[in-house]
Write a protein that holds these residues in place. Structure first.
Motif, mmCIF file in Angstrom:
data_model
loop_
_atom_site.group_PDB
_atom_site.id
_atom_site.type_symbol
_atom_site.label_atom_id
_atom_site.label_comp_id
_atom_site.label_asym_id
_atom_site.label_seq_id
_atom_site.Cartn_x
_atom_site.Cartn_y
_atom_site.Cartn_z
ATOM 1 N N ASN A 50 0.819 -1.223 0.000
ATOM 2 C CA ASN A 50 0.000 0.000 0.000
ATOM 3 C C ASN A 50 0.848 1.266 0.000
ATOM 4 O OD1 ASN A 50 0.810 0.284 2.633
ATOM 5 N ND2 ASN A 50 -1.231 0.711 3.437
ATOM 6 N N ARG A 75 -3.319 8.009 -2.586
ATOM 7 C CA ARG A 75 -4.521 8.081 -1.761
ATOM 8 C C ARG A 75 -5.651 7.265 -2.385
ATOM 9 N NH1 ARG A 75 -5.759 14.154 -1.071
ATOM 10 N NH2 ARG A 75 -4.503 14.322 -2.958
ATOM 11 N N ARG A 78 -4.867 3.586 -1.841
ATOM 12 C CA ARG A 78 -5.053 3.132 -0.463
ATOM 13 C C ARG A 78 -6.527 2.976 -0.097
ATOM 14 N NH1 ARG A 78 -0.215 7.016 1.506
ATOM 15 N NH2 ARG A 78 1.454 5.482 1.451
ATOM 16 N N GLN A 79 -7.406 3.624 -0.897
ATOM 17 C CA GLN A 79 -8.834 3.410 -0.646
ATOM 18 C C GLN A 79 -9.257 2.007 -1.051
ATOM 19 O OE1 GLN A 79 -11.144 6.658 -2.357
ATOM 20 N NE2 GLN A 79 -9.455 8.045 -1.915
ATOM 21 N N ILE A 83 -5.470 -1.880 5.512
ATOM 22 C CA ILE A 83 -4.418 -2.566 6.266
ATOM 23 C C ILE A 83 -4.742 -2.478 7.755
ATOM 24 C CG2 ILE A 83 -2.922 -0.511 6.314
ATOM 25 C CD1 ILE A 83 -0.503 -2.527 6.153
ATOM 26 N N PHE A 85 -3.021 -3.218 11.584
ATOM 27 C CA PHE A 85 -1.693 -3.375 12.173
ATOM 28 C C PHE A 85 -1.744 -4.181 13.475
ATOM 29 C CE2 PHE A 85 -1.929 0.675 9.929
ATOM 30 C CZ PHE A 85 -0.822 0.624 9.103
ATOM 31 N N ASN A 89 -3.645 0.834 16.335
ATOM 32 C CA ASN A 89 -3.535 2.206 15.830
ATOM 33 C C ASN A 89 -4.879 2.901 15.633
ATOM 34 O OD1 ASN A 89 -0.898 1.487 15.805
ATOM 35 N ND2 ASN A 89 -0.650 1.465 13.588
ATOM 36 N N LEU A 90 -5.793 2.675 16.572
ATOM 37 C CA LEU A 90 -7.006 3.498 16.569
ATOM 38 C C LEU A 90 -6.614 4.908 16.991
ATOM 39 C CD1 LEU A 90 -9.634 1.132 18.237
ATOM 40 C CD2 LEU A 90 -9.226 1.560 15.812
ATOM 41 N N PHE A 91 -7.412 5.897 16.589
ATOM 42 C CA PHE A 91 -7.119 7.274 16.972
ATOM 43 C C PHE A 91 -7.706 7.509 18.361
ATOM 44 C CE2 PHE A 91 -7.776 7.422 12.219
ATOM 45 C CZ PHE A 91 -6.435 7.195 11.949
ATOM 46 N N LEU A 102 -14.255 8.854 9.879
ATOM 47 C CA LEU A 102 -13.306 9.911 9.501
ATOM 48 C C LEU A 102 -12.946 9.864 8.012
ATOM 49 C CD1 LEU A 102 -11.551 12.245 10.643
ATOM 50 C CD2 LEU A 102 -9.702 10.595 10.885
ATOM 51 N N ALA A 103 -12.409 8.719 7.584
ATOM 52 C CA ALA A 103 -11.968 8.624 6.189
ATOM 53 C C ALA A 103 -13.133 8.696 5.194
ATOM 54 C CB ALA A 103 -11.144 7.363 5.982
ATOM 55 N N ILE A 107 -13.085 11.741 2.598
ATOM 56 C CA ILE A 107 -12.647 11.385 1.252
ATOM 57 C C ILE A 107 -13.818 11.210 0.290
ATOM 58 C CG2 ILE A 107 -11.470 9.640 -0.133
ATOM 59 C CD1 ILE A 107 -9.767 9.101 2.406
ATOM 60 N N ARG A 151 -12.916 -0.294 10.768
ATOM 61 C CA ARG A 151 -12.510 0.990 10.195
ATOM 62 C C ARG A 151 -12.017 0.813 8.758
ATOM 63 N NH1 ARG A 151 -7.862 4.362 13.226
ATOM 64 N NH2 ARG A 151 -6.576 2.683 12.401
ATOM 65 N N SER A 152 -11.232 -0.248 8.547
ATOM 66 C CA SER A 152 -10.756 -0.519 7.186
ATOM 67 C C SER A 152 -11.903 -0.905 6.263
ATOM 68 C CB SER A 152 -9.725 -1.656 7.203
ATOM 69 O OG SER A 152 -8.470 -1.161 7.566
ATOM 70 N N MET A 155 -14.165 1.610 4.259
ATOM 71 C CA MET A 155 -13.748 2.205 2.981
ATOM 72 C C MET A 155 -14.038 1.271 1.800
ATOM 73 S SD MET A 155 -12.780 5.264 3.414
ATOM 74 C CE MET A 155 -11.834 5.736 1.956
ATOM 75 N N GLN B 120 0.338 6.332 14.151
ATOM 76 C CA GLN B 120 -0.927 7.042 13.976
ATOM 77 C C GLN B 120 -0.981 7.695 12.602
ATOM 78 O OE1 GLN B 120 -3.613 7.978 16.397
ATOM 79 N NE2 GLN B 120 -2.949 6.010 17.162
ATOM 80 N N SER B 126 -2.865 5.233 5.503
ATOM 81 C CA SER B 126 -3.357 3.952 4.986
ATOM 82 C C SER B 126 -4.845 4.001 4.665
ATOM 83 C CB SER B 126 -3.109 2.832 6.000
ATOM 84 O OG SER B 126 -1.729 2.668 6.186
ATOM 85 N N LEU B 127 -5.568 4.898 5.334
ATOM 86 C CA LEU B 127 -7.001 5.030 5.061
ATOM 87 C C LEU B 127 -7.249 5.910 3.844
ATOM 88 C CD1 LEU B 127 -8.302 5.460 8.709
ATOM 89 C CD2 LEU B 127 -8.864 3.575 7.163
ATOM 90 N N GLY B 128 -6.170 6.470 3.291
ATOM 91 C CA GLY B 128 -6.314 7.284 2.093
ATOM 92 C C GLY B 128 -6.378 8.775 2.362
ATOM 93 N N LEU B 129 -6.099 9.196 3.610
ATOM 94 C CA LEU B 129 -6.131 10.626 3.930
ATOM 95 C C LEU B 129 -4.884 11.324 3.389
ATOM 96 C CD1 LEU B 129 -7.330 10.539 7.659
ATOM 97 C CD2 LEU B 129 -8.699 10.706 5.591
#
Lengths: 243, 220
Positions: A50, A75, A78-79, A83, A85, A89-91, A102-103, A107, A151-152, A155, B120, B126-129
């Motif tokens: 990616n 970008r 990656r949509q 991926i 991890f 890696n949540l916000f 968010l994404a 987007i 979350r992935s 998209m 982060q 990776s989400l395309g941002l």
């Protein structure tokens, strides 16, 4: 045409060659289990797919888009490629719902309300619908990882990459994450998993890829390859992880 | 010791003192906003900008942090007119304080931005941002939360440092004190009262910052 084509790629960190002449073709619907020792290049290969890591030679094509091409909008690519991890890696400052929306809202230009519907739907798929308004630090590791998967999924990717996603979890939590992966496998999602879960690889993997010292040392149908390794390296590796 | 304390003359000038407090508050508030803006811009420039910009910001930060505030103030107020650039005292004070705070804020903001785990940022990409979206939605808030205590202390230090602008006759709290002193010769009384006022101001700022933290960062 194959969904993913990795063609003779080379990846170096300084003078250290991490991936050496690696090629792999993945068709839609396949489930690839990538195994191998730490440092064998498994995670790096995933990160190259990616575009998180640039490559020094060869080419990677995802759904017709070439990853290592300046003209490619990473970008957009990656949509199509989700991926997940090892460390979730949540916000941490955003709710589960906002982590997921968010994404898509930024987007795809959908409204927050539409995003919330998507969040509800993907959370349902990972069995966490009731956590819509929770915050990451209120969730267990297994739950956080399931939210990361959701979350992935929000998209609507064509390809999902999983980088040792159960390695930080105890067996019970690993079980709940593997259950989610099983459901995804059954729904026909194309997946590449770097994993140490041999049982999962055997039952759901359509193919097994064994990496050793930056190369693909052995590749074949998952169950058969695990049962009867052809190379000494894989036999030694399986001997070490299965006992 | 046969000194008789006599605060009456000092308190008689309370309106004058309040004007000084107002000026000190004004200098502090304007400078905090400007200084933070400079800090965020320069920190972003130093972290993500091209090499020449990074060097330029580095020179700015180091030259400000390694010279006295009083010297900076005198260069801007007394020095620049020789080059034909003239400011009135209050403007010169605001510029100097903002430039000074900006340098310290740059380092604080940079440390905060760097403290956000790289994972982060990768998760966002990776989400395309886009880079800007990642900065705005993923990095900035946790970074601000981490840098908040340091930034708040720096702001209070700045509020106390505004007293130095009395040297170019800005009519701040300290300047007012000097004038009252020269009229009454009640040195101890004047400077004690003014000291207590600075202390109260600092406590008010501290309380305000704590409240703001609760409102903005300690949600749920």
């Amino acid at each position: 045409m194959a969904l993913l084509e990795i063609d003779k790629i080379t990846k170096r960190f300084g003078t250290n060659t991490v991936l050496d002449d690696v090629s792999l073709t993945v068709d839609a619907g396949e489930i690839i289990a990538v195994i191998g020792r730490s440092g064998s290049g498994k995670s790096t290969m995933l990160r190259c797919i990616n575009g998180l890591e640039p490559i020094q030679g060869g080419r990677i094509t995802v759904d017709g888009m070439q990853v290592n091409d300046k003209a490619t909008d990473l970008r957009k690519l990656r949509q199509q490629v989700g991926i997940v991890f090892q460390s979730y890696n949540l916000f941490p400052h955003l709710s589960v719902s906002r982590n997921i929306t968010l994404a898509p809202t930024l987007i795809k230009g959908i409204t927050e309300a539409e995003g919330r519907e998507i969040a509800r739907e993907v959370l349902q798929r990972v069995g966490l619908e009731e956590k819509l308004d929770a915050y990451p630090d209120q969730l267990s590791g297994g739950q956080q990882q399931r939210v990361a998967i959701a979350r992935s999924l929000a998209m609507r990717p064509k390809l999902m990459l999983f980088d040792e996603i159960t390695s930080a979890l105890d067996p019970e939590l690993t079980g709940e994450v593997l259950k989610v992966l099983e459901d995804m496998a059954k729904s026909g999602m194309t997946m590449i998993l770097v994993t140490h879960e041999m049982g999962f690889a055997r039952r759901f993997g359509s193919r097994l890829v064994f990496m050793h010292e930056g190369r693909i040392r052995e590749e074949g149908p998952a169950a058969a390859t695990l049962a009867e390794p052809r190379t000494q390296e894989l036999e030694t590796f399986l001997g070490a992880v299965l006992h | 010791m046969s000194y008789t304390f006599q605060f009456r003359d000092v308190f008689a000038a309370w309106e004058f003192i309040l004007q000084g407090v107002a000026m000190t508050l004004y200098l502090s508030a304007v400078t905090m906003v400007l200084g933070l803006a400079i800090g965020v811009a320069c920190a972003a420039g130093r972290l993500y900008g091209p090499k020449p910009l990074r060097v330029l910001v580095g020179v700015y930060v180091e030259s400000i942090r390694n010279t006295p505030l009083l010297v900076q103030l005198f260069i801007i107020f007394f020095g620049l007119p020789s080059l034909g650039v003239r400011f009135d005292a209050t403007t010169a004070a605001v510029i100097t304080l903002a430039v000074n705070l900006g340098a310290y804020a740059t380092e604080i903001v940079r440390a905060g931005l760097e403290a956000v785990p790289k994972a982060q940022v990768e998760a966002g990409h990776s989400l395309g941002l886009s880079g800007l979206q990642v900065f705005r939605h993923i990095v900035l808030f946790p970074a601000l939360r981490m840098m908040y205590p340091s930034l708040a202390s720096q702001f209070i230090l700045l509020m106390l440092a505004t007293s130095i602008t009395s040297q170019i006759a800005v009519e701040d709290l300290f300047h007012v004190a000097s004038i009252i002193q020269s009229r009454t010769f009640r040195d101890f009384e004047v400077y004690t009262v003014i000291g207590v006022l600075y202390l109260l101001l600092a406590l008010v700022f501290r309380g305000g910052f704590a409240l703001l933290y609760q409102l903005v960062f300690a949600r749920r």
